[in-house]
Design a protein around this motif. Structure first.
Motif, mmCIF file in Angstrom:
data_model
loop_
_atom_site.group_PDB
_atom_site.id
_atom_site.type_symbol
_atom_site.label_atom_id
_atom_site.label_comp_id
_atom_site.label_asym_id
_atom_site.label_seq_id
_atom_site.Cartn_x
_atom_site.Cartn_y
_atom_site.Cartn_z
ATOM 1 N N GLN A 7 0.846 -1.193 0.000
ATOM 2 C CA GLN A 7 0.000 0.000 0.000
ATOM 3 C C GLN A 7 0.882 1.243 0.000
ATOM 4 N N ILE A 8 0.543 2.187 -0.850
ATOM 5 C CA ILE A 8 1.216 3.482 -0.864
ATOM 6 C C ILE A 8 0.201 4.545 -0.483
ATOM 7 N N GLY A 9 0.503 5.290 0.578
ATOM 8 C CA GLY A 9 -0.367 6.358 1.049
ATOM 9 C C GLY A 9 -1.314 5.899 2.147
ATOM 10 N N THR A 10 -1.653 6.853 3.019
ATOM 11 C CA THR A 10 -2.592 6.582 4.112
ATOM 12 C C THR A 10 -3.607 7.705 4.294
ATOM 13 N N LYS A 11 -3.564 8.727 3.448
ATOM 14 C CA LYS A 11 -4.389 9.920 3.690
ATOM 15 C C LYS A 11 -5.766 9.859 3.038
ATOM 16 N N HIS A 12 -6.023 8.851 2.225
ATOM 17 C CA HIS A 12 -7.359 8.702 1.653
ATOM 18 C C HIS A 12 -8.313 8.211 2.730
ATOM 19 N N GLY A 75 -3.281 7.359 -1.355
ATOM 20 C CA GLY A 75 -2.887 8.729 -1.045
ATOM 21 C C GLY A 75 -4.061 9.684 -1.143
ATOM 22 N N ARG A 76 -3.870 10.871 -0.608
ATOM 23 C CA ARG A 76 -4.864 11.929 -0.740
ATOM 24 C C ARG A 76 -5.102 12.209 -2.215
ATOM 25 N N ASN A 77 -6.286 12.721 -2.548
ATOM 26 C CA ASN A 77 -6.665 12.842 -3.956
ATOM 27 C C ASN A 77 -5.757 13.757 -4.768
ATOM 28 N N ASP A 78 -5.033 14.657 -4.109
ATOM 29 C CA ASP A 78 -4.132 15.528 -4.861
ATOM 30 C C ASP A 78 -2.729 14.934 -5.006
ATOM 31 N N GLU A 79 -2.509 13.738 -4.482
ATOM 32 C CA GLU A 79 -1.204 13.099 -4.597
ATOM 33 C C GLU A 79 -1.272 11.693 -5.180
ATOM 34 N N ALA A 84 0.234 6.467 -8.346
ATOM 35 C CA ALA A 84 -0.208 5.425 -9.269
ATOM 36 C C ALA A 84 0.751 5.290 -10.442
ATOM 37 N N HIS A 85 1.207 6.413 -10.984
ATOM 38 C CA HIS A 85 2.166 6.361 -12.099
ATOM 39 C C HIS A 85 3.449 5.667 -11.671
ATOM 40 N N ALA A 86 3.940 5.997 -10.473
ATOM 41 C CA ALA A 86 5.182 5.386 -9.998
ATOM 42 C C ALA A 86 5.024 3.878 -9.853
ATOM 43 N N ALA A 87 3.884 3.449 -9.315
ATOM 44 C CA ALA A 87 3.661 2.011 -9.129
ATOM 45 C C ALA A 87 3.496 1.296 -10.465
ATOM 46 N N LEU A 88 2.759 1.914 -11.389
ATOM 47 C CA LEU A 88 2.580 1.298 -12.697
ATOM 48 C C LEU A 88 3.903 1.202 -13.443
ATOM 49 N N ASP A 97 -7.560 4.057 -5.358
ATOM 50 C CA ASP A 97 -8.734 4.695 -4.767
ATOM 51 C C ASP A 97 -9.080 6.002 -5.439
ATOM 52 N N LYS A 98 -10.358 6.266 -5.413
ATOM 53 C CA LYS A 98 -10.996 7.292 -6.222
ATOM 54 C C LYS A 98 -10.916 8.683 -5.592
ATOM 55 N N PRO A 99 -11.237 9.727 -6.402
ATOM 56 C CA PRO A 99 -11.150 9.753 -7.865
ATOM 57 C C PRO A 99 -9.692 9.877 -8.286
ATOM 58 N N ALA A 100 -9.436 9.824 -9.570
ATOM 59 C CA ALA A 100 -8.058 9.701 -10.070
ATOM 60 C C ALA A 100 -7.423 11.066 -10.324
ATOM 61 N N GLY A 101 -7.461 11.951 -9.332
ATOM 62 C CA GLY A 101 -6.836 13.260 -9.472
ATOM 63 C C GLY A 101 -7.607 14.173 -10.405
ATOM 64 N N GLU A 102 -6.967 15.255 -10.808
ATOM 65 C CA GLU A 102 -7.595 16.222 -11.718
ATOM 66 C C GLU A 102 -6.829 16.396 -13.022
ATOM 67 N N ASP A 103 -5.761 15.645 -13.192
ATOM 68 C CA ASP A 103 -4.955 15.712 -14.420
ATOM 69 C C ASP A 103 -5.512 14.685 -15.405
ATOM 70 N N TRP A 104 -6.452 15.120 -16.239
ATOM 71 C CA TRP A 104 -7.102 14.202 -17.170
ATOM 72 C C TRP A 104 -6.118 13.580 -18.156
ATOM 73 N N PRO A 105 -5.249 14.351 -18.811
ATOM 74 C CA PRO A 105 -4.266 13.698 -19.690
ATOM 75 C C PRO A 105 -3.377 12.719 -18.926
ATOM 76 N N GLY A 106 -3.061 13.052 -17.666
ATOM 77 C CA GLY A 106 -2.228 12.160 -16.870
ATOM 78 C C GLY A 106 -2.920 10.839 -16.583
ATOM 79 N N PHE A 107 -4.214 10.871 -16.304
ATOM 80 C CA PHE A 107 -4.942 9.623 -16.068
ATOM 81 C C PHE A 107 -5.084 8.832 -17.363
ATOM 82 N N GLN A 108 -5.307 9.528 -18.470
ATOM 83 C CA GLN A 108 -5.367 8.823 -19.755
ATOM 84 C C GLN A 108 -4.045 8.119 -20.051
ATOM 85 N N ARG A 109 -2.937 8.800 -19.766
ATOM 86 C CA ARG A 109 -1.621 8.169 -19.989
ATOM 87 C C ARG A 109 -1.456 6.943 -19.100
ATOM 88 N N LEU A 110 -1.926 7.040 -17.864
ATOM 89 C CA LEU A 110 -1.837 5.905 -16.952
ATOM 90 C C LEU A 110 -2.575 4.697 -17.514
#
Length: 331
Positions: A7-12, A75-79, A84-88, A97-110
């Protein structure tokens, strides 16, 4: 086959429950937790939910370990998207865990990278595994309710001013934080909306003037409307409700957290339910049990035992619809 998961992050808000689900699952070896914030790490490791957990000194203790198959991103939604990118990139499947941030191109790349690498990303929408939502979806998607012309969802909460400050970094405020749970359901029933409109107000949080604490999202389809209202100051227990109306019947689950009943109103009998009104009593499924069912579905995909409950296109559509509604992206 045991699956080693970290598990990465505890703030969610779901983080402790997700760790408990990992620990409780007989198929999982819960490897450890990396929390990059030293203060949060010191605080969380004292909690009963994390008793006995191994706390890593770096992300590499999980990500560089080739025996770790998957990572829960908590992690918290802003982190969390960066986590997720680092783990992938390290070759891990994601329970994200949801939602997947606010960087839409970044989530598409993921999601594109996951497909190219043969890795699986499952978003943390636990109501997919609640019997009331499952029954309502079966009725709707199978056509028993006829042509669905309206969906209404109410998912308010009560959170502290401190929590409102944290969530306030996101456009849409409380709507951003919670709406994706219901949008996960709405687009499962109706697909992509042609138009989104959000009414976001600050009605009860003067100490955080930029925070949207009272919101209504309207989602337009060719022959249907969906309405989703969320506030941050509703007293507990929250009166959460999900309603689907069609030309041949309606289905309402209330309250849905925890799930207790579904009210059916059917023009024709179906599946042992008569025409007319029926109150269906649901089996009790706690929030923690929903996390456990989420995890079981995730593991079944990793072990080749079952296909995904939702395809990547659906996960993308939920996130796109949320960001369109909050104005983060156009369309």
């Amino acid at each position: 086959m045991t699956v080693r998961v970290g598990q990465i992050g505890t703030k969610h808000g779901h983080a402790r429950g997700k760790w408990q689900a990992l620990v409780a699952n007989d198929v999982v070896e819960a490897v450890g937790i990396w929390e990059p914030d030293a203060d949060a790490r010191a605080r969380e490791r004292q909690r009963e939910e994390y008793r006995g957990a191994r706390w890593c000194n770096s992300a590499d203790e999980l990500l560089a370990d080739e025996t770790v198959t998957a990572v829960a991103i908590e992690g918290r939604n802003d982190e969390s998207l960066a986590m997720a990118h680092a783990a992938l990139d390290a070759g891990k499947h994601l329970w994200f865990d949801k939602p997947a941030g606010e960087d839409w191109p970044g989530f598409q790349r993921l999601m594109t990278s996951a497909r190219e690498r043969g890795l699986y990303v499952q978003m943390g929408y636990m109501f997919r595994y609640q019997p009331g939502f499952q029954l309502v979806a079966e009725l709707s998607r199978s056509g028993v309710l006829g042509d669905v012309f309206s969906i209404r969802a109410h998912m308010s909460t009560w959170i502290s001013v401190e929590a409102r400050e944290v969530i306030g970094v996101h456009r849409g405020g409380i709507f951003y934080d919670l709406a994706a749970h219901m949008l996960d359901q709405v687009v499962w029933h109706l697909g992509r909306p042609s138009r989104t409109t959000l009414y976001a107000r600050n009605d009860a949080t003067p100490d955080v003037p930029g925070f949207s604490d009272n919101s209504l999202g309207v989602f337009e389809y060719d022959r249907a409307l969906a309405f989703l209202d969320i506030a941050a100051m509703e007293p507990r227990p929250n009166a959460r409700r999900f309603e689907v109306y069609g030309t041949r019947g309606s289905a309402i689950t209330e309250p849905f957290d925890p799930g207790e009943t579904v009210r059916l109103a059917l023009v024709e009998p179906w599946g042992g339910y008569p025409a007319g009104e029926t109150i269906v009593k649901l089996p009790t499924v706690t929030r923690q049990q929903m996390y456990e069912r989420e995890l079981a579905a995730f593991l079944a995909v990793l072990r080749g035992e079952a296909p995904p409950d939702r395809l990547p296109e659906h996960e993308l559509l939920v996130q796109e619809t949320l960001l369109r509604a909050t104005g983060r992206i156009s369309g």
